[in-house]
Design an enzyme around this catalytic site. Structure first.
Site, PDB file in Angstrom:
ATOM      1  N   SER A 240       0.830  -1.220   0.000  1.00 43.64           N
ATOM      2  CA  SER A 240       0.000   0.000   0.000  1.00 43.64           C
ATOM      3  C   SER A 240       0.861   1.265   0.000  1.00 43.64           C
ATOM      4  O   SER A 240       0.561   2.224  -0.732  1.00 43.64           O
ATOM      5  CB  SER A 240      -0.965   0.003   1.189  1.00 43.64           C
ATOM      6  OG  SER A 240      -0.295  -0.270   2.388  1.00 43.64           O
ATOM      7  N   HIS A 270      -1.934  -8.897   1.936  1.00 47.09           N
ATOM      8  CA  HIS A 270      -1.623  -7.628   2.629  1.00 47.09           C
ATOM      9  C   HIS A 270      -2.777  -7.328   3.596  1.00 47.09           C
ATOM     10  O   HIS A 270      -3.110  -8.157   4.433  1.00 47.09           O
ATOM     11  CB  HIS A 270      -1.410  -6.553   1.547  1.00 47.09           C
ATOM     12  CG  HIS A 270      -0.831  -5.256   2.013  1.00 47.09           C
ATOM     13  ND1 HIS A 270      -0.180  -5.104   3.210  1.00 47.09           N
ATOM     14  CD2 HIS A 270      -0.803  -4.009   1.427  1.00 47.09           C
ATOM     15  CE1 HIS A 270       0.220  -3.841   3.337  1.00 47.09           C
ATOM     16  NE2 HIS A 270      -0.157  -3.155   2.275  1.00 47.09           N
ATOM     17  N   HIS A 317       5.736 -12.672   7.496  1.00 52.79           N
ATOM     18  CA  HIS A 317       5.965 -11.279   7.099  1.00 52.79           C
ATOM     19  C   HIS A 317       7.179 -11.214   6.182  1.00 52.79           C
ATOM     20  O   HIS A 317       8.121 -12.007   6.334  1.00 52.79           O
ATOM     21  CB  HIS A 317       6.191 -10.382   8.322  1.00 52.79           C
ATOM     22  CG  HIS A 317       5.943  -8.945   8.019  1.00 52.79           C
ATOM     23  ND1 HIS A 317       6.902  -8.113   7.506  1.00 52.79           N
ATOM     24  CD2 HIS A 317       4.813  -8.207   8.114  1.00 52.79           C
ATOM     25  CE1 HIS A 317       6.372  -6.917   7.306  1.00 52.79           C
ATOM     26  NE2 HIS A 317       5.105  -6.949   7.671  1.00 52.79           N
ATOM     27  N   ARG A 326       2.899  -4.660  16.677  1.00 55.46           N
ATOM     28  CA  ARG A 326       1.516  -4.184  16.521  1.00 55.46           C
ATOM     29  C   ARG A 326       0.547  -5.274  16.982  1.00 55.46           C
ATOM     30  O   ARG A 326      -0.527  -4.989  17.504  1.00 55.46           O
ATOM     31  CB  ARG A 326       1.241  -3.805  15.055  1.00 55.46           C
ATOM     32  CG  ARG A 326       2.137  -2.692  14.534  1.00 55.46           C
ATOM     33  CD  ARG A 326       1.987  -2.510  13.029  1.00 55.46           C
ATOM     34  NE  ARG A 326       2.309  -3.718  12.291  1.00 55.46           N
ATOM     35  CZ  ARG A 326       2.125  -3.879  10.983  1.00 55.46           C
ATOM     36  NH1 ARG A 326       1.625  -2.896  10.264  1.00 55.46           N
ATOM     37  NH2 ARG A 326       2.458  -4.998  10.381  1.00 55.46           N
ATOM     38  N   ASP A 372      -2.342  -8.458  11.554  1.00 58.58           N
ATOM     39  CA  ASP A 372      -3.692  -8.852  11.152  1.00 58.58           C
ATOM     40  C   ASP A 372      -4.248 -10.029  11.954  1.00 58.58           C
ATOM     41  O   ASP A 372      -5.455 -10.261  11.947  1.00 58.58           O
ATOM     42  CB  ASP A 372      -3.702  -9.194   9.653  1.00 58.58           C
ATOM     43  CG  ASP A 372      -3.388  -7.973   8.805  1.00 58.58           C
ATOM     44  OD1 ASP A 372      -3.986  -6.925   9.057  1.00 58.58           O
ATOM     45  OD2 ASP A 372      -2.523  -8.064   7.928  1.00 58.58           O
TER      46      ASP A 372
HETATM   47  N1  HAX Z   1       1.208 -19.683   5.804  1.00 63.82           N
HETATM   48  C1  HAX Z   1       1.655 -20.575   4.913  1.00 63.82           C
HETATM   49  N2  HAX Z   1       2.736 -20.378   4.124  1.00 63.82           N
HETATM   50  C2  HAX Z   1       3.393 -19.214   4.302  1.00 63.82           C
HETATM   51  C3  HAX Z   1       3.000 -18.255   5.230  1.00 63.82           C
HETATM   52  C4  HAX Z   1       1.838 -18.511   5.999  1.00 63.82           C
HETATM   53  N3  HAX Z   1       1.350 -17.633   6.872  1.00 63.82           N
HETATM   54  N4  HAX Z   1       3.859 -17.215   5.169  1.00 63.82           N
HETATM   55  C5  HAX Z   1       4.747 -17.508   4.205  1.00 63.82           C
HETATM   56  N5  HAX Z   1       4.469 -18.716   3.676  1.00 63.82           N
HETATM   57  C6  HAX Z   1       5.123 -19.380   2.554  1.00 63.82           C
HETATM   58  C7  HAX Z   1       5.031 -18.474   1.320  1.00 63.82           C
HETATM   59  O1  HAX Z   1       3.767 -18.611   0.690  1.00 63.82           O
HETATM   60  C8  HAX Z   1       6.186 -18.981   0.496  1.00 63.82           C
HETATM   61  O2  HAX Z   1       5.781 -20.181  -0.111  1.00 63.82           O
HETATM   62  P1  HAX Z   1       6.315 -20.602  -1.582  1.00 63.82           P
HETATM   63  O3  HAX Z   1       7.781 -20.774  -1.422  1.00 63.82           O
HETATM   64  O4  HAX Z   1       5.572 -21.850  -1.881  1.00 63.82           O
HETATM   65  O5  HAX Z   1       5.970 -19.461  -2.488  1.00 63.82           O
HETATM   66  C9  HAX Z   1       7.226 -19.319   1.569  1.00 63.82           C
HETATM   67  O6  HAX Z   1       6.500 -19.498   2.805  1.00 63.82           O
HETATM   68  C10 HAX Z   1       8.269 -18.241   1.768  1.00 63.82           C
HETATM   69  O7  HAX Z   1       7.602 -17.019   1.998  1.00 63.82           O
HETATM   70  P2  HAX Z   1       8.280 -15.890   2.926  1.00 63.82           P
HETATM   71  O8  HAX Z   1       9.550 -15.465   2.269  1.00 63.82           O
HETATM   72  O9  HAX Z   1       8.361 -16.339   4.335  1.00 63.82           O
HETATM   73  O10 HAX Z   1       7.172 -14.759   2.884  1.00 63.82           O
HETATM   74  P3  HAX Z   1       6.938 -13.648   1.762  1.00 63.82           P
HETATM   75  O11 HAX Z   1       7.824 -12.493   2.071  1.00 63.82           O
HETATM   76  O12 HAX Z   1       6.999 -14.198   0.393  1.00 63.82           O
HETATM   77  O13 HAX Z   1       5.415 -13.267   2.039  1.00 63.82           O
HETATM   78  C11 HAX Z   1       3.542 -12.789   3.410  1.00 63.82           C
HETATM   79  C12 HAX Z   1       5.034 -12.545   3.189  1.00 63.82           C
HETATM   80  C13 HAX Z   1       3.075 -11.869   4.503  1.00 63.82           C
HETATM   81  C14 HAX Z   1       2.805 -12.444   2.108  1.00 63.82           C
HETATM   82  C15 HAX Z   1       3.320 -14.256   3.793  1.00 63.82           C
HETATM   83  O14 HAX Z   1       3.949 -14.506   5.031  1.00 63.82           O
HETATM   84  C16 HAX Z   1       1.852 -14.644   3.859  1.00 63.82           C
HETATM   85  O15 HAX Z   1       1.272 -15.008   2.843  1.00 63.82           O
HETATM   86  N6  HAX Z   1       1.222 -14.576   5.101  1.00 63.82           N
HETATM   87  C17 HAX Z   1      -0.196 -14.858   5.244  1.00 63.82           C
HETATM   88  C18 HAX Z   1      -1.021 -13.663   4.810  1.00 63.82           C
HETATM   89  C19 HAX Z   1      -0.859 -12.520   5.771  1.00 63.82           C
HETATM   90  O16 HAX Z   1      -0.963 -12.659   6.971  1.00 63.82           O
HETATM   91  N7  HAX Z   1      -0.623 -11.318   5.224  1.00 63.82           N
HETATM   92  C20 HAX Z   1      -0.511 -10.084   6.004  1.00 63.82           C
HETATM   93  C21 HAX Z   1       0.929  -9.662   6.212  1.00 63.82           C
HETATM   94  C22 HAX Z   1       1.054  -8.379   6.984  1.00 63.82           C
HETATM   95  C23 HAX Z   1       0.529  -7.251   6.196  1.00 63.82           C
HETATM   96  O17 HAX Z   1       1.000  -6.842   5.160  1.00 63.82           O
HETATM   97  N8  HAX Z   1      -0.548  -6.740   6.632  1.00 63.82           N
HETATM   98  O18 HAX Z   1      -1.190  -5.845   5.889  1.00 63.82           O
END
Ligand code: HAX
Length: 443
Positions: A240, A270, A317, A326, A372
């Site tokens: 964002s 996000h 994250h 937070r 979140d």
């Molecule tokens: N559950 C399952 N798998 C997860 C995970 C979770 N909560 N978090 C990361 N992973 C997986 C990723 O999908 C990725 O898988 P692939 O290799 O198969 O693609 C792997 O672990 C490595 O990811 P990472 O490097 O640890 O995390 P990223 O930086 O790529 O992504 C995210 C960060 C926040 C998008 C990710 O942790 C996620 O999808 N979390 C769940 C959704 C979520 O809570 N989002 C909110 C985040 C905070 C925010 O921005 N708030 O607005």
């Protein structure tokens, strides 16, 4: 000129030579090297954005203008009879880096009140959209619809100097920010409260008036203030903030830029994760069919989610490598105000179980909860159970940080953003891999 604007102007004048000097005398100095994983992997960790508003340390979490969350809450002037500060004082703090006095804060409170009236056509736009439209779409459309109000555009068309860009940007951003809580409340009540609305209360501050217009009694005003401040800023690389900055870098005004940033916040990886957490917990409870949850049933449900190829919402994250402060700030609020609320107990049990599940799963680099995972339970407790509205709350808060950033972008003359792309073949060449590329592939 208001005290805030005058202080901001002085800060801008003092800051400009620092950026100019870095560019003039040190433009060739290397900041970092980048590798293929970063190029393919969403620019993770590449240092190519500058902001002084907040900084996110992987192990410490967010600092706003150098202050941790508890330090920020402690430093800012509080609303009488409340545990949390005026959001208006926080806006002053983010913009200038100075903790405002009570008088300086109240001047902003008054200034916001003069700017909060919403043009009637915004309601027409909202009402013209199908009632089952997602609240984030409504929120983004409402923001975009006000683009015709932009003072920046008017001044730009009149031929304003680059040095003055920050001034109409400040006016636009303040005008927009002042209106956001009332727009959010309008969307909420139009969609979920039989289209009945509550007029703003001229005696209330930004956060207090939001609670009033939502129709939720005390201490929801404090929940709103806490929530908006906690969600305001998380440095510049998140979707964002980055989107808002990127769009504004083309000198698009703040209506275009914030609407775009809000669209990015609406993604489930996000800001939408806060509604996904509630969806997950409600599905889980429904599957239990009235049975009490246990650590074992929670663990099984988490594994079921992972095995079906989905993420556990609210965990992980891109930058943080510990529990999000937070999350902890909201957990403390829950421990004080709703320790026995069943949904809070479930969220706490997930907190006990999920990190080990994610560690064993072995993919997520950060197995700890983010903001979140904890935010929906507080809303639910105070009667806001329509979880698809939760990301709008996040969006109102996020606006504070991203609008601050684009005012400073204009003040420091940051250029249009334009990173460089490469082809897969080019990366293979860099990696020393000899490939036979398919006919017609881009070089
Ligand atoms: N559950 C399952 N798998 C997860 C995970 C979770 N909560 N978090 C990361 N992973 C997986 C990723 O999908 C990725 O898988 P692939 O290799 O198969 O693609 C792997 O672990 C490595 O990811 P990472 O490097 O640890 O995390 P990223 O930086 O790529 O992504 C995210 C960060 C926040 C998008 C990710 O942790 C996620 O999808 N979390 C769940 C959704 C979520 O809570 N989002 C909110 C985040 C905070 C925010 O921005 N708030 O607005």
């Amino acid at each position: 000129m208001s005290m805030l604007k005058e202080t901001l102007y002085k800060k801008i004048e003092a800051h400009r030579p620092r950026t100019t000097r870095l560019l003039k005398e040190h433009s060739g100095t290397k900041v970092m090297d980048i590798n293929i994983a970063q190029v393919i992997g969403g620019a993770r960790g590449i240092k190519c954005l500058v902001t002084d508003i907040s900084y996110l340390d992987p192990f410490e979490g967010i600092r706003f203008r150098g202050k941790t969350i508890p330090e920020t809450f402690a430093a800012l002037p509080k609303v009488p009879g409340s545990d949390y500060p005026y959001v208006e004082g926080f806006w002053y703090f983010l913009l200038t880096g100075d903790v405002p006095t009570k008088q300086q804060t109240l001047e902003v409170v008054d200034d916001f009140k003069t700017r909060r009236q919403i043009p009637h056509y915004v309601f027409d736009v909202l009402r013209a959209m199908p009632r089952d439209t997602h609240p984030m779409t409504l929120f983004s459309a409402a923001i975009l619809s006000m683009q015709r109000e932009s003072i920046f555009v008017k001044r730009y068309n009149e031929g304003m100097s680059k040095m003055d860009y920050w001034d109409p940007m400040y006016e636009d951003c303040t005008n927009l920010l002042a209106k956001l809580p009332s727009i959010g409340a309008y969307i909420y009540r139009m969609k979920y409260k039989a289209d009945t609305h509550i007029a703003p209360n001229p005696d209330l501050d930004w956060g207090g008036n939001f609670a009033h217009q939502m129709g939720i009694g005390k201490p929801y005003d404090d929940v709103a203030r806490m929530y908006f401040i906690l969600h305001s800023d998380h440095e510049s690389g998140n979707v964002s903030a980055h989107t808002t900055h990127l769009v504004a870098s083309a000198l698009s005004d703040c209506y275009y830029a914030l609407s775009a940033g809000i669209n990015g916040l609406a993604g489930p990886l996000h800001g939408l994760a806060n509604q996904e957490v509630l969806r997950w917990t409600q599905n889980f409870m429904a599957q239990l069919g009235g049975e009490e949850f246990t650590k074992e049933t929670v663990e099984k449900a988490l594994w079921d989610t992972l095995k079906s190829g989905q993420v556990i919402p609210g965990y992980g994250h891109a930058v943080l490598r510990k529990t999000d402060p937070r999350y902890m700030a909201q957990r403390e609020f829950c421990l004080k105000h709703l320790p026995d609320f069943p949904l809070f107990k479930l969220i706490s049990t997930i907190f006990e179980v999920a990190p080990d599940v994610l560690k064993e799963h072995g993919k997520a680099k950060n197995p700890w909860p983010n903001v979140d995972a904890q935010s929906g339970v507080i809303q639910w407790y105070y009667g806001l159970t329509e979880w698809d509205f939760y990301t709008v709350l996040f969006g109102i808060g996020r606006a504070i940080g991203v609008l601050t950033n684009i005012i400073w972008d204009r003040a420091l003359g940051y250029p249009i953003e334009r990173p460089k792309s490469v082809t897969t073949t080019m990366l293979e060449e860099v990696a020393g891999i000899g490939t036979k590329e398919p006919a017609g592939a881009a070089k």
